[in-house]
Enzyme design. Structure first.
Site, mmCIF file in Angstrom:
data_model
loop_
_atom_site.group_PDB
_atom_site.id
_atom_site.type_symbol
_atom_site.label_atom_id
_atom_site.label_comp_id
_atom_site.label_asym_id
_atom_site.label_seq_id
_atom_site.Cartn_x
_atom_site.Cartn_y
_atom_site.Cartn_z
ATOM 1 N N HIS A 1 44.992 34.599 0.534
ATOM 2 C CA HIS A 1 45.216 35.994 0.915
ATOM 3 C C HIS A 1 44.811 36.186 2.379
ATOM 4 O O HIS A 1 43.757 35.724 2.810
ATOM 5 C CB HIS A 1 44.393 36.915 0.012
ATOM 6 C CG HIS A 1 44.586 38.378 0.283
ATOM 7 N ND1 HIS A 1 45.777 39.017 0.054
ATOM 8 C CD2 HIS A 1 43.743 39.317 0.788
ATOM 9 C CE1 HIS A 1 45.660 40.306 0.389
ATOM 10 N NE2 HIS A 1 44.440 40.500 0.847
ATOM 11 N N CYS B 1 50.962 39.810 1.229
ATOM 12 C CA CYS B 1 49.878 39.948 2.213
ATOM 13 C C CYS B 1 50.195 39.284 3.540
ATOM 14 O O CYS B 1 49.898 39.817 4.608
ATOM 15 C CB CYS B 1 48.571 39.398 1.650
ATOM 16 S SG CYS B 1 48.570 37.598 1.354
ATOM 17 N N ASP C 1 43.226 45.850 5.216
ATOM 18 C CA ASP C 1 44.045 45.028 4.329
ATOM 19 C C ASP C 1 45.157 45.888 3.744
ATOM 20 O O ASP C 1 44.944 46.649 2.804
ATOM 21 C CB ASP C 1 43.173 44.434 3.213
ATOM 22 C CG ASP C 1 43.955 43.495 2.309
ATOM 23 O OD1 ASP C 1 45.182 43.348 2.509
ATOM 24 O OD2 ASP C 1 43.337 42.890 1.402
#
Length: 290
Positions: free
Chosen positions: A107, A68, A122
């Site tokens: 994250h 991420c 995302d």
């Protein structure tokens, strides 16, 4: 760093002169279908650096993927370069085996504001919980996508992302170790607030997640990529390929355990990844990724 080189990497040939929702969605979908979510660096003697130029070189020029903090950091640069209003956010991922969210932010995700509406972008969650489109930041509204129905719930300034799961058809049931596949209808994914973050705030977590003995990313080698109709993932030696909504609102899940000599070829053919160093697969964590 060159935006046109990035577009070549993700095979994007559309327009990008107007920073609107359609362009954002198109670029985002190309990204998640071209750039794997992967932590292979940890398992072939490389470190994951939180440096934009290093990440660009890794993903764009070496045709690797990332986790991420790499995928979404790169996406933030892409979207800002194109004129989008982008804010970094931090979230805590839900761990179903513990029925709890992470203690600390682990994250990175993005908030994009367009025409007075906020969207969550995302591109770095991977697996079967990867969104395929930007999600409008609105509480309690189902947002159907190809992977399933996603929705946000907001409570006292904390936002929760969850995904409604389809039933799964697993022809080779004997090798399935999915977490409570039949019992689980809705999976919590992560929680977050709208507090703006700086990439520096993720530096210590980036280091921790690739070195702590109990880190999911240390105990599992992971590579996943969204496809035109589903997702494929290599976790340790287990290759899982999912076709979304294959029939009767069910996802087809095909699983195969690979031999050591199949790993390199599979990474190249299924994920378009060629590693510079020797890769050692691992899967010693009981935590599920599905």
């Amino acid at each position: 760093m060159d935006i046109k080189e990035y577009f070549t990497r993700i095979s994007y040939r559309g327009s990008y002169d107007k920073p609107d929702l359609a362009t954002l969605t198109d670029i985002f979908q190309h990204h998640v279908q071209a750039v794997p979510f992967e932590n292979l660096s940890i398992h072939c003697g490389e470190s994951i650096e939180l440096d934009l130029e290093v990440t660009y070189n890794k993903i764009v020029r070496k045709k690797r993927g990332g986790w991420c903090m790499e995928n979404n950091h790169l996406l933030s640069w892409v979207l800002k370069t194109l004129g989008y209003d982008v804010t970094l956010l931090g979230s805590k991922v839900y761990v179903p085996e513990y029925d709890a969210y992470a203690d600390e932010i682990d994250h990175l995700l993005l908030k994009v504001v367009l025409d007075d509406k906020s969207y969550i972008v995302d591109g770095g969650f991977g697996m079967a919980y990867q969104m395929w489109q930007p999600m409008e930041l609105i509480s309690g509204t189902d947002q159907p996508q190809t992977p399933g129905i996603f929705r946000f719930l907001e409570e006292s300034g904390v936002w929760y992302l969850e995904k409604v799961k389809r039933k799964q058809w697993v022809p080779n049931q004997s090798v399935s170790t999915c977490h409570n596949v039949e019992k689980e209808v809705c999976r919590r994914v992560y929680l977050f607030t709208l507090q703006p973050r700086d990439i520096e705030e993720f530096r210590s977590r980036n280091a921790h997640l690739q070195t702590a003995p109990d880190s999911l990313f240390v105990t599992k080698s992971i590579c996943s990529l969204q496809t035109a109709d589903g997702v494929r993932a290599l976790v340790g030696w287990k290759l899982t390929e999912i076709k979304y909504n294959y029939k009767d609102n069910m996802d087809l899940v095909e699983i195969r355990i690979l031999a050591d000599e199949e790993i390199e070829k599979t990474l190249k053919e299924k994920f378009n990844i060629t590693l510079d160093k020797k890769f050692v697969p691992i899967n010693i964590s009981r935590l599920s990724l599905f």
